[in-house]
Design a protein around this motif. Sequence first.
Motif, PDB file in Angstrom:
ATOM      1  N   ARG A   1       0.819  -1.210   0.000  1.00 34.71           N
ATOM      2  CA  ARG A   1       0.000   0.000   0.000  1.00 34.71           C
ATOM      3  C   ARG A   1       0.852   1.260   0.000  1.00 34.71           C
ATOM      4  O   ARG A   1       0.492   2.259  -0.628  1.00 34.71           O
ATOM      5  N   LEU A   2       1.968   1.247   0.716  1.00 34.30           N
ATOM      6  CA  LEU A   2       2.749   2.461   0.892  1.00 34.30           C
ATOM      7  C   LEU A   2       3.810   2.680  -0.177  1.00 34.30           C
ATOM      8  O   LEU A   2       4.144   3.824  -0.497  1.00 34.30           O
ATOM      9  N   LEU A   3       4.355   1.592  -0.724  1.00 37.76           N
ATOM     10  CA  LEU A   3       5.519   1.720  -1.599  1.00 37.76           C
ATOM     11  C   LEU A   3       5.353   1.128  -2.986  1.00 37.76           C
ATOM     12  O   LEU A   3       5.890   1.665  -3.960  1.00 37.76           O
TER      13      LEU A   3
ATOM     14  N   GLN B   1      -7.685  -1.011   5.883  1.00 35.49           N
ATOM     15  CA  GLN B   1      -8.426  -1.917   5.000  1.00 35.49           C
ATOM     16  C   GLN B   1      -9.619  -2.519   5.739  1.00 35.49           C
ATOM     17  O   GLN B   1     -10.721  -2.621   5.190  1.00 35.49           O
ATOM     18  N   HIS B   2      -9.426  -2.883   7.009  1.00 38.03           N
ATOM     19  CA  HIS B   2     -10.497  -3.514   7.776  1.00 38.03           C
ATOM     20  C   HIS B   2     -11.621  -2.544   8.139  1.00 38.03           C
ATOM     21  O   HIS B   2     -12.722  -2.982   8.484  1.00 38.03           O
TER      22      HIS B   2
ATOM     23  N   CYS C   1      -2.759  -5.228  14.345  1.00 43.80           N
ATOM     24  CA  CYS C   1      -2.250  -5.331  12.977  1.00 43.80           C
ATOM     25  C   CYS C   1      -1.583  -4.019  12.605  1.00 43.80           C
ATOM     26  O   CYS C   1      -1.602  -3.048  13.366  1.00 43.80           O
ATOM     27  N   SER C   2      -0.977  -3.984  11.429  1.00 47.66           N
ATOM     28  CA  SER C   2      -0.377  -2.739  10.954  1.00 47.66           C
ATOM     29  C   SER C   2      -1.476  -1.722  10.651  1.00 47.66           C
ATOM     30  O   SER C   2      -2.621  -2.092  10.377  1.00 47.66           O
TER      31      SER C   2
ATOM     32  N   VAL D   1     -14.892  -2.363  11.418  1.00 43.54           N
ATOM     33  CA  VAL D   1     -14.143  -2.459  12.670  1.00 43.54           C
ATOM     34  C   VAL D   1     -13.735  -1.072  13.140  1.00 43.54           C
ATOM     35  O   VAL D   1     -13.640  -0.124  12.350  1.00 43.54           O
ATOM     36  N   HIS D   2     -13.498  -0.956  14.439  1.00 44.41           N
ATOM     37  CA  HIS D   2     -13.026   0.287  15.040  1.00 44.41           C
ATOM     38  C   HIS D   2     -11.514   0.185  15.254  1.00 44.41           C
ATOM     39  O   HIS D   2     -11.009  -0.848  15.684  1.00 44.41           O
ATOM     40  N   VAL D   3     -10.821   1.276  14.974  1.00 45.22           N
ATOM     41  CA  VAL D   3      -9.369   1.320  15.113  1.00 45.22           C
ATOM     42  C   VAL D   3      -9.007   2.163  16.328  1.00 45.22           C
ATOM     43  O   VAL D   3      -9.513   3.277  16.493  1.00 45.22           O
ATOM     44  N   LEU D   4      -8.146   1.626  17.186  1.00 44.33           N
ATOM     45  CA  LEU D   4      -7.681   2.339  18.368  1.00 44.33           C
ATOM     46  C   LEU D   4      -6.168   2.457  18.302  1.00 44.33           C
ATOM     47  O   LEU D   4      -5.474   1.473  18.013  1.00 44.33           O
TER      48      LEU D   4
END
Length: 299
Positions: free
Chosen positions: A103-105, A249-250, A242-243, A255-258
């Motif tokens: 995704r980044l590179l 992506q999730h 996860c990264s 899903v909630h990201v913390l």
Amino acid sequence: MELRQLEIFRAIAEELHFGRAAERMFLAQASVSQQLQRLESDVGVRLVDRSSRTVRLTPAGKVFLAEAERVLSAADHAVHRAREVAAGWYDALRIATNYPASRLLLLPLLEDLRAQNPGLATMLREMGSPEQLRALRRGDLDLALVYGPVVVPGVTSAHLLDVPVVAIVRPGHPLAGRERLRYDEVLSFPRMTGYQGGGTVIEEALVATAARYGTELPRTPSTTELSGYLLELETSDAIGFCSLPRAEQHRANGVHVLRLAPAEPSLPIHVAWSESADEPLVNSTVAQLVRLAETVRKA
């Protein structure tokens, strides 16, 4: 001497049992014994000591096994390369990547490569870091984008950038809606550190960072396959880790990201290549990745 005889000898050496070696090779035990006798006759020395109770390699057999492994590996590589040629991948730049690096590179890298090398063929794969490094050593890849550090004989690497590790939880989870998560709060819930083959580096980064801030997390590496990771997360009160690119992506699945506090673990992404590779395109691509990583870090 035939490759099949080398394969049978390897099976005997690994099983140290003629019956099990025969089952593994789908042969009768008598046939395995005959093929070993023919091999020893061709080589001119005894390779295996066998009695009614034990099977073991002779000193000459141990040395021969190491050389046989190289021959069999070279044969496997030849088959793989022939199939690549048949599939139209001859002279392609073969790159594998983990998800964050893709995704980044990878996308900006491909744009630059194709602009500078019109007609360049590329073969791309998404693979776990250990699998990438094995493929690199076999000669099946030119470049690998992996989690570091990379300590593999015959392989060199360069650090590109670091990606943060974050927590994710299902909708309705007691932590849903929070923006931050402390390490001591992690102890109150089951946790998942990734899918099988991809979770170890995340687990180690999480445990090490938590310890620096006074929380001892027991190691519980995940055995969940990628296909079942979200399902297990969505049907329990587990916290997933996860990264950040994977977490983004999730988000599409609700899903909630913390973010982790007071500081986040990070995963170092490296580009790795074979020390024996002396190809201008590989060298220039590595330099290009280093420049792209610098741009990403500044963004």
